[in-house]
Scaffold this motif. Sequence first.
Motif, short mmCIF file in Angstrom:
data_model
loop_
_atom_site.label_atom_id
_atom_site.label_comp_id
_atom_site.label_asym_id
_atom_site.label_seq_id
_atom_site.Cartn_x
_atom_site.Cartn_y
_atom_site.Cartn_z
N LYS A 18 -23.76 -33.82 29.57
CA LYS A 18 -21.92 -33.84 30.24
C LYS A 18 -20.77 -34.48 29.48
O LYS A 18 -22.01 -35.94 28.25
CB LYS A 18 -21.92 -34.58 31.24
CG LYS A 18 -23.27 -33.53 32.23
CD LYS A 18 -22.95 -34.54 33.27
CE LYS A 18 -23.50 -33.70 34.59
NZ LYS A 18 -23.98 -34.74 35.67
N GLY A 19 -20.14 -34.29 28.57
CA GLY A 19 -18.51 -35.05 28.18
C GLY A 19 -19.02 -35.32 26.69
O GLY A 19 -19.50 -34.76 25.07
N THR A 20 -19.48 -37.05 26.56
CA THR A 20 -19.87 -37.43 24.98
C THR A 20 -20.91 -37.30 25.06
O THR A 20 -21.37 -37.11 23.55
CB THR A 20 -19.40 -38.62 25.42
OG1 THR A 20 -18.56 -39.58 26.15
CG2 THR A 20 -19.61 -39.84 24.08
N MET A 73 -21.52 -38.51 32.77
CA MET A 73 -20.84 -38.69 31.81
C MET A 73 -20.42 -39.92 31.18
O MET A 73 -19.74 -40.01 30.31
CB MET A 73 -19.59 -37.53 32.25
CG MET A 73 -18.50 -36.94 31.45
SD MET A 73 -16.88 -36.07 32.45
CE MET A 73 -16.01 -36.78 32.32
N TRP A 74 -19.68 -40.75 32.15
CA TRP A 74 -19.22 -41.93 31.24
C TRP A 74 -20.10 -43.03 30.92
O TRP A 74 -19.77 -44.13 30.94
CB TRP A 74 -18.48 -42.54 32.32
CG TRP A 74 -17.47 -41.43 32.45
CD1 TRP A 74 -16.65 -40.78 34.15
CD2 TRP A 74 -16.24 -40.76 31.75
NE1 TRP A 74 -15.35 -40.00 33.62
CE2 TRP A 74 -15.22 -40.35 32.29
CE3 TRP A 74 -15.76 -41.27 30.08
CZ2 TRP A 74 -14.30 -39.40 31.98
CZ3 TRP A 74 -14.28 -40.16 29.83
CH2 TRP A 74 -13.68 -39.79 30.52
N GLY A 75 -21.86 -42.80 30.94
CA GLY A 75 -22.13 -43.76 30.84
C GLY A 75 -22.43 -44.51 29.50
O GLY A 75 -22.49 -45.99 28.80
N LEU A 76 -22.25 -43.87 28.09
CA LEU A 76 -22.00 -43.66 26.73
C LEU A 76 -20.54 -45.07 26.93
O LEU A 76 -20.48 -46.01 25.80
CB LEU A 76 -21.84 -42.86 26.52
CG LEU A 76 -22.30 -43.44 24.42
CD1 LEU A 76 -23.79 -43.42 24.34
CD2 LEU A 76 -22.00 -42.38 23.57
N ILE A 77 -19.41 -44.54 27.36
CA ILE A 77 -18.24 -45.32 26.92
C ILE A 77 -18.13 -46.44 27.59
O ILE A 77 -18.34 -47.69 27.13
CB ILE A 77 -16.97 -44.59 28.20
CG1 ILE A 77 -17.11 -43.14 26.77
CG2 ILE A 77 -15.67 -44.62 27.74
CD1 ILE A 77 -15.89 -42.12 27.20
#
Length: 117
Positions: A18-20, A73-77
């Motif tokens: 997902k996402g990034t 989805m936003w874990g890396l950010i």
Amino acid sequence: MLEINKGIGKPVELKGLKGTYLYLAVGIVACSLFLALILYGLDVNTYLTTVIVLSLTLGGVWYCMRMSAKHGMWGLIKQEATRTQPKAIIINSAKPFAKLRETKRPNPRKGPTASGR
């Protein structure tokens, strides 16, 4: 009527990435192809090059899939934001607090009432 724009507003997703993390996995695959070209150009053994490139590619994509499943989805950010936060804020002077006392605050009695009349 058929819905034409079903996916608008939804995150990009492919096979659980997902996402990034999807973009990171694509970057890993592209870099591994570039590494393969470099190793072939340096006349490294073909079988050794294949093993190195495949292991790095599969390991990197597996890591991205694991992180995507674990953090979303936003874990890396969020991890990057946590890493850039300061450990402590050290103030060696009382000047910022003195300036707070000097500022004028609005009088709560002169403002509009809570009932709105």
